[in-house]
Design a protein around this motif. Sequence first.
Motif, short mmCIF file in Angstrom:
data_model
loop_
_atom_site.label_atom_id
_atom_site.label_comp_id
_atom_site.label_asym_id
_atom_site.label_seq_id
_atom_site.Cartn_x
_atom_site.Cartn_y
_atom_site.Cartn_z
N ALA A 111 0.33 13.54 -11.61
CA ALA A 111 -0.13 13.26 -10.24
C ALA A 111 0.32 14.34 -9.27
O ALA A 111 -0.20 14.43 -8.16
CB ALA A 111 0.40 11.91 -9.80
N ASP B 172 3.38 1.87 -1.77
CA ASP B 172 3.66 2.28 -3.15
C ASP B 172 2.55 3.15 -3.70
O ASP B 172 2.77 4.09 -4.42
CB ASP B 172 3.77 1.09 -4.09
CG ASP B 172 4.54 -0.03 -3.51
OD1 ASP B 172 4.41 -1.14 -3.98
OD2 ASP B 172 5.29 0.23 -2.53
N GLU B 173 1.36 2.74 -3.35
CA GLU B 173 0.24 3.40 -3.98
C GLU B 173 0.04 4.82 -3.46
O GLU B 173 -0.52 5.67 -4.15
CB GLU B 173 -1.02 2.55 -3.80
CG GLU B 173 -2.00 2.86 -4.87
CD GLU B 173 -2.51 1.66 -5.65
OE1 GLU B 173 -3.51 1.85 -6.31
OE2 GLU B 173 -1.93 0.57 -5.59
N THR B 174 0.55 5.11 -2.29
CA THR B 174 0.53 6.48 -1.79
C THR B 174 1.34 7.34 -2.73
O THR B 174 0.95 8.43 -3.12
CB THR B 174 1.17 6.55 -0.38
OG1 THR B 174 0.69 5.45 0.34
CG2 THR B 174 0.82 7.82 0.32
N MET B 175 2.48 6.79 -3.13
CA MET B 175 3.36 7.45 -4.10
C MET B 175 2.61 7.71 -5.40
O MET B 175 2.65 8.78 -5.98
CB MET B 175 4.56 6.53 -4.34
CG MET B 175 5.39 6.83 -5.55
SD MET B 175 6.49 8.19 -5.26
CE MET B 175 7.02 8.52 -6.94
N GLU B 176 1.86 6.68 -5.80
CA GLU B 176 1.15 6.76 -7.07
C GLU B 176 0.09 7.87 -7.01
O GLU B 176 -0.22 8.49 -8.02
CB GLU B 176 0.50 5.42 -7.34
CG GLU B 176 -0.11 5.30 -8.72
CD GLU B 176 -1.06 4.12 -8.76
OE1 GLU B 176 -2.03 4.22 -9.49
OE2 GLU B 176 -0.81 3.13 -8.06
N GLU B 177 -0.46 8.10 -5.84
CA GLU B 177 -1.50 9.11 -5.74
C GLU B 177 -0.94 10.51 -5.87
O GLU B 177 -1.66 11.44 -6.16
CB GLU B 177 -2.24 8.96 -4.40
CG GLU B 177 -3.22 7.79 -4.43
CD GLU B 177 -3.92 7.59 -3.11
OE1 GLU B 177 -4.16 8.59 -2.42
OE2 GLU B 177 -4.21 6.44 -2.76
N MET C 41 0.81 -1.21 0.00
CA MET C 41 0.00 0.00 0.00
C MET C 41 0.85 1.26 0.00
O MET C 41 0.43 2.29 -0.50
CB MET C 41 -0.95 0.02 1.20
CG MET C 41 -2.23 -0.73 0.90
SD MET C 41 -3.44 -0.70 2.21
CE MET C 41 -3.89 1.00 2.29
#
Lengths: 101, 133, 110
Positions: free
Chosen positions: B45, B3-8, B1
């Motif tokens: 992003a 990683d996905e903070t980064m993606e956001e 999860m």
Amino acid sequence: MLLHTVNKSPFEKGSLDTCLRLAKQGSTILLIEDAVYAAMQGTVIESKISEAMKRYSVYALQSDLKARGLDEDRLLNGIKVVDYGGFVDLVAEHDTVQSWF
Amino acid sequence: MADETMEEGGNPTGVVKKFMYVNRRAPYGTVYPLEGLEVVLIGAAFEQDVSMAFVDDGVYQLKKGQDTAETGMKNFSPAYRALEMYDVEKLYAEKESLEARGLTQDDLLVSVEVLSTAELTELMEQQDVILNY
Amino acid sequence: MALEINGKVIETDEEGYIQNLNDWSPEVAEKMAGEDGCELSDNHWEVINFLRNYYQEYQIAPAVRVLTKAIGKKLGPEKGNSKYLYELFPYGPAKQACKYAGLPKPTGCV
């Protein structure tokens, strides 16, 4: 004003032409890597570069000239030669660099 | 999860800079156009003021009707139509580049603002960051 | 890595994304979910199918922010929010759902 850098040979690629088309009058253009060939006297693009020097200040990077065996006394009149320190100064004097490659 | 903070992405500093991506190459001959597009999609992003300019052969990236099936390459042109969803809404094409290639707005798969060379020059002068692909 | 579905071996990359998008079938999604200890409900399928259609149209796997917004537009705000999507796909809606949908990893996802 932007600092424009160009790194492709003017005989192979259109990067320098596009730069000369889009750079604002009074801008600074720094020729690096293979673009330094554009700074030589006696090429087929000599008149184009001489014309461009009426609108822009044109620099060439010393180490790239040396690397290619290009003598500074055979450069077009008005081309300014800078070393790496001069390159850094040019970057520092401008807010933004547009790198045409 | 994590990683996905980064993606956001997001923009915790609140500083918004003007980024212009200048696309000058035809789509399939080199990897630059696809890489450049990916950088735009990733960069989107971070909530910056992003624009894309299509100059020289870069205008060919937007040509309608690309079909790479027989070449074995990925046709990434539909992704330009997704840019709006990434909040990349400012697309410019240089008039001279279009005209030199016999193209008009009708040939393009997204709507762009067609600018003269002088207008594009002025727009570039206003940027904080310019990236060429 | 590989998945085996009905005796057919499907190549995946080291993170489990299938290599050839044409190899996808609903069984691929079921199998991947099973390995993650997750059972696919209609709500999962709704997102997976949405992603497949999105990819068909735009040829990119959307970033999570874009996915959330697009789902909200299509399926309503009660579904177009991170809480709902993370509950369905705890490993990350874009990443986990894209994998089940047979898409490449979303651009910009590390």
